[in-house]
Design an enzyme around this catalytic site. Structure first.
Site, PDB file in Angstrom:
ATOM      1  N   ASP A 149       0.837  -1.194   0.000  1.00 26.63           N
ATOM      2  CA  ASP A 149       0.000   0.000   0.000  1.00 26.63           C
ATOM      3  C   ASP A 149       0.879   1.254   0.000  1.00 26.63           C
ATOM      4  O   ASP A 149       2.056   1.200   0.360  1.00 26.63           O
ATOM      5  CB  ASP A 149      -0.894   0.017   1.239  1.00 26.63           C
ATOM      6  CG  ASP A 149      -1.923  -1.104   1.219  1.00 26.63           C
ATOM      7  OD1 ASP A 149      -2.132  -1.705   0.143  1.00 26.63           O
ATOM      8  OD2 ASP A 149      -2.512  -1.366   2.280  1.00 26.63           O
ATOM      9  N   GLU A 250      -7.408  -3.556  -4.088  1.00 25.21           N
ATOM     10  CA  GLU A 250      -6.380  -2.986  -3.202  1.00 25.21           C
ATOM     11  C   GLU A 250      -6.820  -1.674  -2.576  1.00 25.21           C
ATOM     12  O   GLU A 250      -7.262  -0.745  -3.255  1.00 25.21           O
ATOM     13  CB  GLU A 250      -5.072  -2.765  -3.968  1.00 25.21           C
ATOM     14  CG  GLU A 250      -4.115  -3.935  -3.856  1.00 25.21           C
ATOM     15  CD  GLU A 250      -3.493  -4.132  -2.465  1.00 25.21           C
ATOM     16  OE1 GLU A 250      -3.853  -3.402  -1.528  1.00 25.21           O
ATOM     17  OE2 GLU A 250      -2.631  -5.030  -2.345  1.00 25.21           O
ATOM     18  N   THR A 251      -6.688  -1.616  -1.271  1.00 31.75           N
ATOM     19  CA  THR A 251      -7.036  -0.422  -0.516  1.00 31.75           C
ATOM     20  C   THR A 251      -5.953  -0.175   0.525  1.00 31.75           C
ATOM     21  O   THR A 251      -5.157  -1.072   0.824  1.00 31.75           O
ATOM     22  CB  THR A 251      -8.420  -0.599   0.142  1.00 31.75           C
ATOM     23  OG1 THR A 251      -8.910   0.660   0.569  1.00 31.75           O
ATOM     24  CG2 THR A 251      -8.347  -1.539   1.334  1.00 31.75           C
ATOM     25  N   ASN A 253      -4.694  -0.355   3.751  1.00 27.46           N
ATOM     26  CA  ASN A 253      -4.970  -0.969   5.052  1.00 27.46           C
ATOM     27  C   ASN A 253      -3.724  -1.595   5.676  1.00 27.46           C
ATOM     28  O   ASN A 253      -3.796  -2.161   6.766  1.00 27.46           O
ATOM     29  CB  ASN A 253      -6.099  -2.007   4.942  1.00 27.46           C
ATOM     30  CG  ASN A 253      -5.852  -3.018   3.831  1.00 27.46           C
ATOM     31  OD1 ASN A 253      -4.750  -3.125   3.291  1.00 27.46           O
ATOM     32  ND2 ASN A 253      -6.883  -3.768   3.483  1.00 27.46           N
ATOM     33  N   ASP A 280      -6.503  -7.326  -2.810  1.00 30.75           N
ATOM     34  CA  ASP A 280      -5.763  -6.753  -1.692  1.00 30.75           C
ATOM     35  C   ASP A 280      -4.784  -7.777  -1.119  1.00 30.75           C
ATOM     36  O   ASP A 280      -5.159  -8.893  -0.759  1.00 30.75           O
ATOM     37  CB  ASP A 280      -6.714  -6.274  -0.598  1.00 30.75           C
ATOM     38  CG  ASP A 280      -6.019  -5.336   0.370  1.00 30.75           C
ATOM     39  OD1 ASP A 280      -6.175  -4.120   0.202  1.00 30.75           O
ATOM     40  OD2 ASP A 280      -5.300  -5.819   1.270  1.00 30.75           O
ATOM     41  N   ASP A 396     -20.578   0.855  -5.122  1.00 23.71           N
ATOM     42  CA  ASP A 396     -20.676   1.876  -4.090  1.00 23.71           C
ATOM     43  C   ASP A 396     -21.068   3.223  -4.714  1.00 23.71           C
ATOM     44  O   ASP A 396     -20.537   3.589  -5.769  1.00 23.71           O
ATOM     45  CB  ASP A 396     -19.310   1.975  -3.403  1.00 23.71           C
ATOM     46  CG  ASP A 396     -19.303   2.922  -2.234  1.00 23.71           C
ATOM     47  OD1 ASP A 396     -20.008   2.641  -1.251  1.00 23.71           O
ATOM     48  OD2 ASP A 396     -18.571   3.930  -2.296  1.00 23.71           O
ATOM     49  N   GLU A 444     -25.697   0.651  -5.236  1.00 23.38           N
ATOM     50  CA  GLU A 444     -26.096   1.499  -4.114  1.00 23.38           C
ATOM     51  C   GLU A 444     -26.582   2.787  -4.776  1.00 23.38           C
ATOM     52  O   GLU A 444     -25.765   3.595  -5.239  1.00 23.38           O
ATOM     53  CB  GLU A 444     -24.916   1.778  -3.189  1.00 23.38           C
ATOM     54  CG  GLU A 444     -25.305   2.624  -1.990  1.00 23.38           C
ATOM     55  CD  GLU A 444     -24.113   3.032  -1.121  1.00 23.38           C
ATOM     56  OE1 GLU A 444     -24.293   3.127   0.089  1.00 23.38           O
ATOM     57  OE2 GLU A 444     -23.004   3.267  -1.645  1.00 23.38           O
ATOM     58  N   ASP A 519     -22.945  -0.304   6.609  1.00 22.26           N
ATOM     59  CA  ASP A 519     -22.916   1.143   6.794  1.00 22.26           C
ATOM     60  C   ASP A 519     -24.056   1.551   7.733  1.00 22.26           C
ATOM     61  O   ASP A 519     -25.078   2.064   7.303  1.00 22.26           O
ATOM     62  CB  ASP A 519     -23.074   1.812   5.424  1.00 22.26           C
ATOM     63  CG  ASP A 519     -22.747   3.287   5.462  1.00 22.26           C
ATOM     64  OD1 ASP A 519     -22.375   3.791   6.532  1.00 22.26           O
ATOM     65  OD2 ASP A 519     -22.874   3.937   4.414  1.00 22.26           O
TER      66      ASP A 519
HETATM   67 CA    CA Z   1      -3.957  -3.107   0.894  1.00 20.29          CA
END
Ligand code: CA
Length: 753
Positions: A149, A250-251, A253, A280, A396, A444, A519
């Site tokens: 990341d 991938e985010t 974190n 991820d 989203d 959403e 959420d």
């Molecule tokens: Ca990640």
């Protein structure tokens, strides 16, 4: 398909919204790819004046082994081909790590430039919105995996990615995430389930949280794709038919564990995408290059082998690059990837191109109407569908994908064929009503700001999270005497929301019904909390934000009534037309001590805890049996909206409601009868009575079909609470044709056989 699409785009563009359309880009070949004994690097940029690719032998801690200058073609694709021998000669003998540097009008190439210098700099942003900065090594938008990341435990300071006067000369070559040239992989994803969406029960869950706390999974596998794969059998036993993972692209974190009891800056949910192709890495037990891809595919196969679809939550409305660090500062932004390659192509900007156009509240809109940016959406979704084996997608803040305006405005269109929404459904058709191959598209259907609330107004092929279902049922259960919910409104929701999905040719299964989602409150907390309590100590907080409008109620603080309310909510969900969705842990009354925004809690409280008390075990049985009842009764899962012959409504007196009854919000009791024969249902009829009033109500039961008798499947009242509250098939309680006294806030379910 690509050529046909280009034609379509050209035509619609000319008719609807004139804009530059690039010549046909063979987008599938973008990225760093092996080609025989060569590696080909291809990346898009309309405004760049120079792009180089740097190759590395390690993800961090060392400079590039070599750099190569790309050449531009007529379609604004920059490319170069490097032989394996050249790479090896440069010292890149194993995994090929790489990144791009790009120059453009706001920072033209100067031969005097060296890494970390300002040579050539003109401005951080120009009048076209370009934000080139050659000191920032850029992730390939088409990378199949990235090494790490942007922030890691060893490198937690994000300021180096910044532009503006303070940070623009900080070079990120040795620290930035590296794209990885991934070899072809033969891991099977198994056979995709062909089940119709109308027959699904969706289980929304965080991949890490599903097993991070599960003592039944080997410690090394907890919280990983490999661990999640081992839950397929138990989710099948619960009756779940589609698992919907919170974002697995991938985010940021990697830094969640830096301070084990601190939450500042942590990102547990994952709604800040760093790369749209890469699974991820933190979710892999095998974090070596290729490991996340192989492991995710194996997990998909495990679910497929159990007949369970895999849906993923995708975030194409904004990216992890976010917005300005300070609204008053037009110069200082983070640059990881898209922004440094082609800011006005990938992001919607204000008319002056100096700021992002933001309908997300978490960063500027991704430029979903730009054909090139749209290619990235379509191509990455196709990769997850075809190569990684995913069956469906939940988008989203999906209204942003219906935008028809690139810069200076937001304008949603359901019908414009050139929106990302319509293009996705045109290129990858939705699964047919009766099942088969196809994609389950789920939106959403809102975002933030004017024109973004689009519940009931998505295009053909799209199902929606039905927020009106959620709001109506919550208010009916929790706001008696405060919110005016009429029997007519309730009936419309129970029957599949034809007002939202029938007017445009869609069907009941285009309504994803839910009481809660990730959420907001858990199902337990929805009926146990009068308001949010997010600022509490670890592990239940602290979290910031969270809605103040939850339509929740603690049922007067009576624990038995809280459990009863949760039974009612779950029962109404499982007995309504449409597709029910539950959130992981709702089946065993998972609670979060009234935290309704735990996006940052990578904590033991937020991971599912399978050490249940007796009430939780009882509720789990209740949920499992109700889901099984839904699965056994096709009358509950209509392909089309019910006809008057298929569904009859009753007042407690056993007569059809008249208009005065339907429209009076002081009426809180309603019953309905489904004709089983019309659906091939094993029951001749299914009868549901719902008493939303606080006191007892006596329902006169309609006559069962000739030669049949009513049997009670469940009464959600407290007197019946226990492991056998929902009777299994064949063990239902026979009832006479007598009036039935249903206690306050309870639901009765009968079958005729
Ligand atoms: Ca990640």
């Amino acid at each position: 398909m690509r050529a046909a699409l280009a034609t379509l785009l050209l035509l619609t563009t000319l008719i609807v919204a004139p804009q530059p359309v690039p010549a046909a880009v063979d987008a599938q070949s973008l990225g760093g790819r092996f080609s025989g004994s060569n590696v080909v690097f291809r990346v898009y940029s309309a405004a760049a004046t120079r792009i180089t690719v740097s190759v590395y032998a390690a993800p961090t801690g060392e400079q590039e082994r070599a750099s190569f200058t790309l050449t531009r073609d007529a379609a604004s694709v920059w490319s170069t081909t490097v032989s394996a021998a050249t790479l090896q000669g440069a010292g890149v003998t194993g995994t090929i790590y790489y990144g791009y540097r790009a120059w453009g009008p706001n920072w033209p190439f100067d031969p005097a430039w060296t890494k970390g210098s300002a040579a050539g700099f003109v401005s951080d942003v120009d009048s076209s919105g370009n934000r080139f900065n050659p000191n920032k090594l850029l992730i390939d938008p088409y990378a199949r995996e990235i090494s790490h990341d942007p922030l890691t435990p060893a490198l937690p300071d994000g300021s180096r990615y910044g532009t503006g006067p303070t940070f623009r000369t900080v070079d990120t070559g040795t620290t930035a995430p590296k794209s990885i040239v991934l070899a072809a992989d033969g891991t099977s994803t198994g056979g995709k389930p062909a089940r119709a969406l109308k027959d699904d029960v969706v289980y929304e869950v965080n991949l890490r949280g599903l097993t991070r706390n599960d003592a039944g999974i080997a410690a090394a596998d907890r919280g990983t794709y490999r661990g999640a794969a081992q839950k397929a059998a138990s989710l099948r036993a619960l009756g779940v038919t589609a698992v919907e993972f919170l974002p697995v692209q991938e985010t940021q974190n990697d830094t969640n564990d830096v301070d084990p009891t601190g939450t500042a800056g942590d990102n547990y949910w994952g709604y800040m995408t760093v790369n749209y192709f890469a699974p991820d890495r933190r979710y892999a037990a095998d974090r070596s290059p290729g490991g996340p891809t192989r492991e995710l595919k194996s997990m998909v196969k495990s679910f497929h082998d159990n007949g369970i679809k895999v849906f993923i939550d995708v975030v194409y409305n904004h990216t992890a690059e976010g917005g300005p660090w300070n609204d008053a500062d037009k110069n200082t932004y983070s640059v990881y990837s898209w922004r440094g390659l082609d800011n006005p192509t990938y992001y919607s900007l204000t008319s002056d191109r100096q700021s992002p156009w933001d309908n997300t509240g978490v960063g500027g809109n991704y430029n979903t109407f730009n054909p090139t940016a749209q290619n990235l959406i379509v191509d990455s979704v196709a990769y997850w569908k075809d190569t990684l084996g995913v069956d469906g997608f939940r988008f989203d803040l999906a209204s942003v994908l219906g935008n028809t305006c690139e810069h200076g405005c937001f304008s949603y269109s359901r019908t414009n064929p050139a929106t990302a929404l319509n293009r996705l459904a045109a290129e990858m058709p939705a699964r047919p009503t009766g099942g088969g191959s196809g994609v389950d598209w789920i939106a959403e259907p809102w975002a933030i700001g004017s024109g973004t609330y689009q519940v009931g107004n998505f295009p053909a092929g799209w199902a929606e999270w039905n927020g009106i279902y959620r709001d109506t049922l919550r208010r009916d259960q929790n706001k008696l005497g405060v919110a005016a919910i009429t029997p007519g409104e309730l009936a419309t929701r129970f029957a599949g929301s034809s007002d939202l999905y029938g007017d445009d040719g869609r069907r009941p299964f285009n309504s994803i019904n839910f009481m809660v989602a990730h959420d907001g409150f858990t199902l337990k907390d929805l009926y146990s909390c009068n308001g949010k309590n997010n600022n509490q100590p670890w592990p239940f907080g602290p979290s910031d934000g969270g809605s103040d409008d939850n339509d929740s109620w603690d049922q007067g603080g009576v624990a038995a009534d809280q459990r009863k309310a949760a039974r009612n909510g779950l029962a109404l969900l499982m007995l309504s037309g449409g597709v029910p969705m539950i959130t992981g842990g709702d089946e065993f009354l998972r609670g979060l001590n009234c935290n309704n925004n735990p996006y940052n809690l990578d904590s033991s409280a937020n991971w599912l805890n399978y050490a249940w008390n007796a009430d939780q075990a009882t509720f789990n049985t209740f949920a499992q049996r109700l889901i099984a009842f839904r699965a056994a009764h096709p009358a509950l899962r209509p392909a089309n909206f019910y006809t008057a012959a298929q569904l009859q409504w009753f007042t407690p007196a056993g007569v059809a409601p008249d208009s005065a009854y339907w429209t009076n919000p002081n009426n809180h009791a309603l019953a309905w009868r489904l004709d089983g024969t019309a659906f091939g249902d094993p029951a001749a009829a299914v009868y549901v009575a719902y008493n939303g009033w606080s006191g007892d109500v006596t329902f006169t039961l309609p006559a069962p079909p000739a030669g049949r008798q009513w049997f009670r499947v469940t009464d959600t009242s407290t007197w019946a609470e226990g492991p056998d509250q929902v009777r299994p098939p064949g063990a239902e309680d026979p009832l006479g044709g007598i009036p039935y006294l249903l206690h306050g806030r309870a639901l009765l379910l009968l079958v005729a056989r």
